[in-house]
Scaffold this motif. Structure first.
Motif, PDB file in Angstrom:
ATOM      1  N   ALA A  58       0.837  -1.210   0.000  1.00  0.00           N
ATOM      2  CA  ALA A  58       0.000   0.000   0.000  1.00  0.00           C
ATOM      3  C   ALA A  58       0.872   1.259   0.000  1.00  0.00           C
ATOM      4  N   ASN A  59       2.000   1.230   0.730  1.00  0.00           N
ATOM      5  CA  ASN A  59       2.945   2.365   0.693  1.00  0.00           C
ATOM      6  C   ASN A  59       3.367   2.645  -0.737  1.00  0.00           C
ATOM      7  N   HIS A  60       3.758   1.553  -1.420  1.00  0.00           N
ATOM      8  CA  HIS A  60       4.231   1.685  -2.798  1.00  0.00           C
ATOM      9  C   HIS A  60       3.156   2.332  -3.670  1.00  0.00           C
ATOM     10  N   ASP A  61       1.904   1.870  -3.511  1.00  0.00           N
ATOM     11  CA  ASP A  61       0.805   2.414  -4.316  1.00  0.00           C
ATOM     12  C   ASP A  61       0.567   3.895  -3.997  1.00  0.00           C
ATOM     13  N   GLN A  62       0.681   4.209  -2.723  1.00  0.00           N
ATOM     14  CA  GLN A  62       0.454   5.600  -2.318  1.00  0.00           C
ATOM     15  C   GLN A  62       1.515   6.539  -2.908  1.00  0.00           C
ATOM     16  N   TYR A  63       2.779   6.075  -2.894  1.00  0.00           N
ATOM     17  CA  TYR A  63       3.853   6.861  -3.527  1.00  0.00           C
ATOM     18  C   TYR A  63       3.561   7.040  -5.018  1.00  0.00           C
ATOM     19  N   LYS A  64       3.110   5.954  -5.637  1.00  0.00           N
ATOM     20  CA  LYS A  64       2.878   6.000  -7.084  1.00  0.00           C
ATOM     21  C   LYS A  64       1.802   7.022  -7.431  1.00  0.00           C
ATOM     22  N   ILE A  65       0.757   7.034  -6.639  1.00  0.00           N
ATOM     23  CA  ILE A  65      -0.327   7.994  -6.884  1.00  0.00           C
ATOM     24  C   ILE A  65       0.148   9.419  -6.571  1.00  0.00           C
ATOM     25  N   GLY A  66       0.843   9.562  -5.442  1.00  0.00           N
ATOM     26  CA  GLY A  66       1.264  10.902  -5.006  1.00  0.00           C
ATOM     27  C   GLY A  66       2.328  11.529  -5.895  1.00  0.00           C
ATOM     28  N   LEU A  67       3.037  10.691  -6.666  1.00  0.00           N
ATOM     29  CA  LEU A  67       4.149  11.219  -7.470  1.00  0.00           C
ATOM     30  C   LEU A  67       3.940  11.022  -8.963  1.00  0.00           C
ATOM     31  N   GLN A  68       2.735  10.591  -9.345  1.00  0.00           N
ATOM     32  CA  GLN A  68       2.522  10.177 -10.740  1.00  0.00           C
ATOM     33  C   GLN A  68       2.693  11.312 -11.748  1.00  0.00           C
ATOM     34  N   HIS A  69       2.459  12.553 -11.295  1.00  0.00           N
ATOM     35  CA  HIS A  69       2.545  13.683 -12.236  1.00  0.00           C
ATOM     36  C   HIS A  69       3.986  14.158 -12.425  1.00  0.00           C
ATOM     37  N   ILE A  70       4.943  13.559 -11.703  1.00  0.00           N
ATOM     38  CA  ILE A  70       6.346  13.966 -11.895  1.00  0.00           C
ATOM     39  C   ILE A  70       6.980  13.076 -12.972  1.00  0.00           C
ATOM     40  N   ASP A  71       7.229  13.665 -14.132  1.00  0.00           N
ATOM     41  CA  ASP A  71       7.764  12.884 -15.267  1.00  0.00           C
ATOM     42  C   ASP A  71       9.114  12.266 -14.951  1.00  0.00           C
ATOM     43  N   ASN A  72       9.831  12.912 -14.074  1.00  0.00           N
ATOM     44  CA  ASN A  72      11.198  12.511 -13.772  1.00  0.00           C
ATOM     45  C   ASN A  72      11.295  11.282 -12.855  1.00  0.00           C
ATOM     46  N   ILE A  73      10.171  10.723 -12.431  1.00  0.00           N
ATOM     47  CA  ILE A  73      10.217   9.583 -11.503  1.00  0.00           C
ATOM     48  C   ILE A  73       9.620   8.339 -12.151  1.00  0.00           C
ATOM     49  N   ALA A  74      10.378   7.240 -12.116  1.00  0.00           N
ATOM     50  CA  ALA A  74       9.857   5.960 -12.619  1.00  0.00           C
ATOM     51  C   ALA A  74       9.868   4.932 -11.495  1.00  0.00           C
ATOM     52  N   PHE A  75       8.833   4.101 -11.466  1.00  0.00           N
ATOM     53  CA  PHE A  75       8.738   3.014 -10.476  1.00  0.00           C
ATOM     54  C   PHE A  75       9.051   1.687 -11.163  1.00  0.00           C
ATOM     55  N   LEU A  76       9.381   0.681 -10.377  1.00  0.00           N
ATOM     56  CA  LEU A  76       9.606  -0.661 -10.930  1.00  0.00           C
ATOM     57  C   LEU A  76       8.298  -1.455 -10.819  1.00  0.00           C
ATOM     58  N   ASP A  77       7.664  -1.670 -11.962  1.00  0.00           N
ATOM     59  CA  ASP A  77       6.401  -2.421 -11.940  1.00  0.00           C
ATOM     60  C   ASP A  77       6.675  -3.917 -11.843  1.00  0.00           C
ATOM     61  N   GLU A  78       5.678  -4.640 -11.366  1.00  0.00           N
ATOM     62  CA  GLU A  78       5.818  -6.099 -11.277  1.00  0.00           C
ATOM     63  C   GLU A  78       5.587  -6.701 -12.657  1.00  0.00           C
ATOM     64  N   PRO A  79       6.591  -7.424 -13.192  1.00  0.00           N
ATOM     65  CA  PRO A  79       6.333  -8.152 -14.436  1.00  0.00           C
ATOM     66  C   PRO A  79       5.282  -9.243 -14.175  1.00  0.00           C
ATOM     67  N   LYS A  80       4.687  -9.757 -15.231  1.00  0.00           N
ATOM     68  CA  LYS A  80       3.717 -10.846 -15.106  1.00  0.00           C
ATOM     69  C   LYS A  80       4.309 -11.972 -14.238  1.00  0.00           C
ATOM     70  N   ASP A  81       3.496 -12.574 -13.394  1.00  0.00           N
ATOM     71  CA  ASP A  81       3.896 -13.697 -12.521  1.00  0.00           C
ATOM     72  C   ASP A  81       4.754 -13.304 -11.313  1.00  0.00           C
ATOM     73  N   HIS A  82       5.132 -12.025 -11.226  1.00  0.00           N
ATOM     74  CA  HIS A  82       5.975 -11.587 -10.108  1.00  0.00           C
ATOM     75  C   HIS A  82       5.117 -10.837  -9.083  1.00  0.00           C
ATOM     76  N   PHE A  83       5.158 -11.280  -7.838  1.00  0.00           N
ATOM     77  CA  PHE A  83       4.472 -10.588  -6.745  1.00  0.00           C
ATOM     78  C   PHE A  83       5.521 -10.174  -5.726  1.00  0.00           C
ATOM     79  N   SER A  84       5.707  -8.860  -5.547  1.00  0.00           N
ATOM     80  CA  SER A  84       6.735  -8.352  -4.638  1.00  0.00           C
ATOM     81  C   SER A  84       6.117  -7.969  -3.301  1.00  0.00           C
ATOM     82  N   ASN A  85       6.841  -8.255  -2.216  1.00  0.00           N
ATOM     83  CA  ASN A  85       6.377  -7.799  -0.900  1.00  0.00           C
ATOM     84  C   ASN A  85       6.590  -6.291  -0.746  1.00  0.00           C
ATOM     85  N   ARG A  86       7.232  -5.667  -1.756  1.00  0.00           N
ATOM     86  CA  ARG A  86       7.547  -4.235  -1.742  1.00  0.00           C
ATOM     87  C   ARG A  86       8.226  -3.850  -0.432  1.00  0.00           C
TER      88      ARG A  86
END
Ligand SMILES: *Cc1c(COP(=O)(O)O)cnc(C)c1O
Length: 375
Positions: free
Chosen positions: A261-289
């Motif tokens: 949930a922390n990860h999701d909250q950061y993603k939403i809160g920072l989504q409008h900053i073009d300069n920031i990229a997150f590491l998405d989960e590839p198919k079949d990968h579930f991260s404990n973040r």
């Protein structure tokens, strides 16, 4: 000064003290006892796949024992993910063997299967004895297990799976910590669950577990006196510490949910900053973040952001410096594609603890927004 926000701090459930109290009341204040076997059985139950778990003093000691059990010795080589924490590589050197570092791929930031196979072919062509491969599920993101393990199988080389950061992660529905010939877990103070300090080795058979426990308790032969025909270690987990582990197992899944949930909250809160990229989960990968990580455009921006957060009393940390760049490992052979160097330059770990409040997360998000607004 605003109160400190930590990168990843211990988060107790409240159950820990019940188990510790019980240990005191029954006088099991030793590196064995009901909490040790209870914690091991909780972990076995959690991991599934009919694994055996021995609780140890640290993740590092679990890596060391794995290499000993695989017969790694002086003159051998062990292939190791370069992008990791130094504890992954150090036990190779404890055994007098040489670490050979392999770079990452961009989808998970973990060991690159292409580089791994190139490295193996080259080491074997040079007549080297490669005794093990150590891939890592870094920051909780599972490595490409199908690819890595099929290469290992093809060359008949065992895998020690470093799952120190990835308890609660899974790949194709199978838990991290169950893929290797041996796997290791860590319960250090900053990990997803903690026993203050501790670790575990995960084995496929009861007899491998017993060998690990034998070595971890000074390799005592069965005799009324102290007798030893092998070098032993003092690597077992204490019954007090294991009590903390039992308490922590009751909230592991909720810690995973909160870190995600922390990860999701950061993603939403920072989504409008073009300069920031997150590491998405590839198919079949579930991260404990375990840690939320971001990439920015340059080393200068990353360092500027880190210092801006520090000024707000917020702890952040550059992504782990690859082993091939570490002064101590400079002379070790390495197989590079530039990925881990680039990640080190441009990447930052953000506060990710399961005990972070919304208010604290908002403070971090505002500080990052502020930095990009002015720069
Ligand atoms: C923490 C960690 C270790 C070592 O575990 P300890 O319990 O601290 O000895 C090993 N590998 C990785 C990737 C880690 O993050």
């Amino acid at each position: 000064m605003k109160p400190k926000i930590w990168l990843s701090s211990p988060h107790m459930s409240g159950e820990e003290q019940t188990y510790i109290k019980e240990a005191f009341e029954t006088n099991w204040v030793a590196p064995l006892g009901p909490n040790v076997s209870g914690f091991e059985s909780d972990l076995q139950h959690y991991l599934k796949q009919n694994k055996y778990v021995a609780a140890l003093a640290s993740g590092t000691s679990a890596l060391h024992l794995s290499l000993i059990l695989l017969g790694v010795t002086s003159g051998d080589e062990v292939i190791c993910q370069s992008k990791t924490f130094s504890a992954t590589a150090n036990p190779i050197v404890y055994q007098g063997a040489t670490p050979v570092f392999v770079d990452s791929e961009e989808d998970t930031w973990n060991m690159c299967p292409v580089q791994l196979e190139m490295a193996l072919q080259d080491r074997l062509a040079k007549g080297k004895s490669v005794k093990a491969i150590i891939p890592v599920h870094l920051y909780g993101m599972p490595y490409k297990a199908d690819e890595i393990h099929s290469i290992a199988k093809k060359y008949h080389i065992p895998v020690v799976e470093d799952s120190a950061e990835s308890l609660g992660s899974h790949y194709k529905g199978q838990n991290c910590g169950t893929f290797g010939d041996y796997a290791i877990l860590s319960f250090n103070g900053n990990k997803i669950i903690t026993t203050s300090g501790g670790g575990a080795i995960v084995t496929n058979t009861e007899s491998e577990k017993q060998k690990a426990v034998f070595l971890a308790t000074q390799a005592r032969d069965s005799a009324p006196h102290y007798q030893h025909s092998q070098i032993g270690y003092n690597y077992r987990m204490s019954n007090i510490v294991a009590g903390i582990g039992r308490g922590q197992m009751t909230i592991l899944d909720s810690h995973v949910a909160k870190r995600r949930a922390n990860h999701d909250q950061y993603k939403i809160g920072l989504q409008h900053i073009d300069n920031i990229a997150f590491l998405d989960e590839p198919k079949d990968h579930f991260s404990n973040r375990w840690l939320t990580t971001i990439l920015v455009d340059s080393k200068e921006t990353r360092e500027g952001l880190r210092l801006a957060l520090e000024a707000e009393n917020i702890e952040s940390r550059p992504l782990w410096k690859p082993m091939h760049q570490q002064p101590i490992f400079r002379k070790s052979p390495h197989y590079l594609n530039g990925v881990s160097d680039d990640l080190f330059d441009r990447g930052l770990c953000l506060p990710s603890g399961s005990n972070l409040t919304n208010k604290q997360l908002d403070r971090v998000i505002s500080a990052i927004n502020m930095y990009f607004a002015v720069c």
